[in-house]
Write a protein that holds these residues in place. Sequence first.
Motif, PDB file in Angstrom:
ATOM      1  N   ASP A  31       0.809  -1.220   0.000  1.00 13.10           N
ATOM      2  CA  ASP A  31       0.000   0.000   0.000  1.00 13.10           C
ATOM      3  C   ASP A  31       0.843   1.272   0.000  1.00 13.10           C
ATOM      4  OD1 ASP A  31       1.014  -0.126   2.561  1.00 13.10           O
ATOM      5  OD2 ASP A  31      -0.868   0.383   3.539  1.00 13.10           O
ATOM      6  N   ASN A  71      -0.615   5.718  -7.518  1.00 15.72           N
ATOM      7  CA  ASN A  71      -1.409   6.450  -6.540  1.00 15.72           C
ATOM      8  C   ASN A  71      -2.827   6.676  -7.062  1.00 15.72           C
ATOM      9  OD1 ASN A  71      -2.312   9.535  -5.824  1.00 15.72           O
ATOM     10  ND2 ASN A  71      -1.535   8.426  -4.032  1.00 15.72           N
ATOM     11  N   ALA A  72      -2.942   7.037  -8.323  1.00 18.09           N
ATOM     12  CA  ALA A  72      -4.255   7.330  -8.908  1.00 18.09           C
ATOM     13  C   ALA A  72      -5.098   6.069  -9.093  1.00 18.09           C
ATOM     14  CB  ALA A  72      -4.074   8.033 -10.252  1.00 18.09           C
ATOM     15  N   ASN A 118      -4.662   3.967  -5.147  1.00 20.38           N
ATOM     16  CA  ASN A 118      -4.630   4.744  -3.922  1.00 20.38           C
ATOM     17  C   ASN A 118      -3.402   4.397  -3.074  1.00 20.38           C
ATOM     18  OD1 ASN A 118      -5.592   6.788  -2.320  1.00 20.38           O
ATOM     19  ND2 ASN A 118      -6.843   5.430  -1.063  1.00 20.38           N
ATOM     20  N   LYS A 162       0.035   4.932  -1.219  1.00 20.83           N
ATOM     21  CA  LYS A 162       0.728   6.019  -0.532  1.00 20.83           C
ATOM     22  C   LYS A 162       2.108   6.193  -1.155  1.00 20.83           C
ATOM     23  CE  LYS A 162      -1.396   4.678   3.794  1.00 20.83           C
ATOM     24  NZ  LYS A 162      -1.133   3.926   5.012  1.00 20.83           N
TER      25      LYS A 162
END
Length: 145
Positions: free
Chosen positions: A2, A27-28, A31, A33
Amino acid sequence: FDEMVITIGPGSYTGVRVALTIAKTLNATMNLKIKTVSSLKAMAGMKKAISILDARSKKLFLGIYNEGKVIVEDCLINMGEFENYQKKYSDYEIVGDTSLVGLPEQEINLVKNIYTLSYLESEVENVDGLVPRYIKEVEAKKICQ
């Protein structure tokens, strides 16, 4: 997974841009980090170190760190200035493109260093606004002006 940790520069203009593109895409879409670490800091890791990279044209990118803390911000210096930093921080190990200053090259475990340093870094809040850390002007930009 993640989270993704990338180096943000200074260094290879193209390499940093590719890493940023991948990080922004992940990220897009997932999601994920994102955290960033200076390329110079990544070479120093948690050492007490003067970190240098070839900036070409008889210049060096230089950053000085102690246990992941910035002692001297990443900067661009002329090759001749390096000796002053070496004297002032004589108890610091020199890492990176050491052959440029007449020292033997050393093995650096960048993956381990980046992983360890990631615990000291905050998540990037505005991933869309993330840009490479430019310390010197891009040569093509100077030529075209």
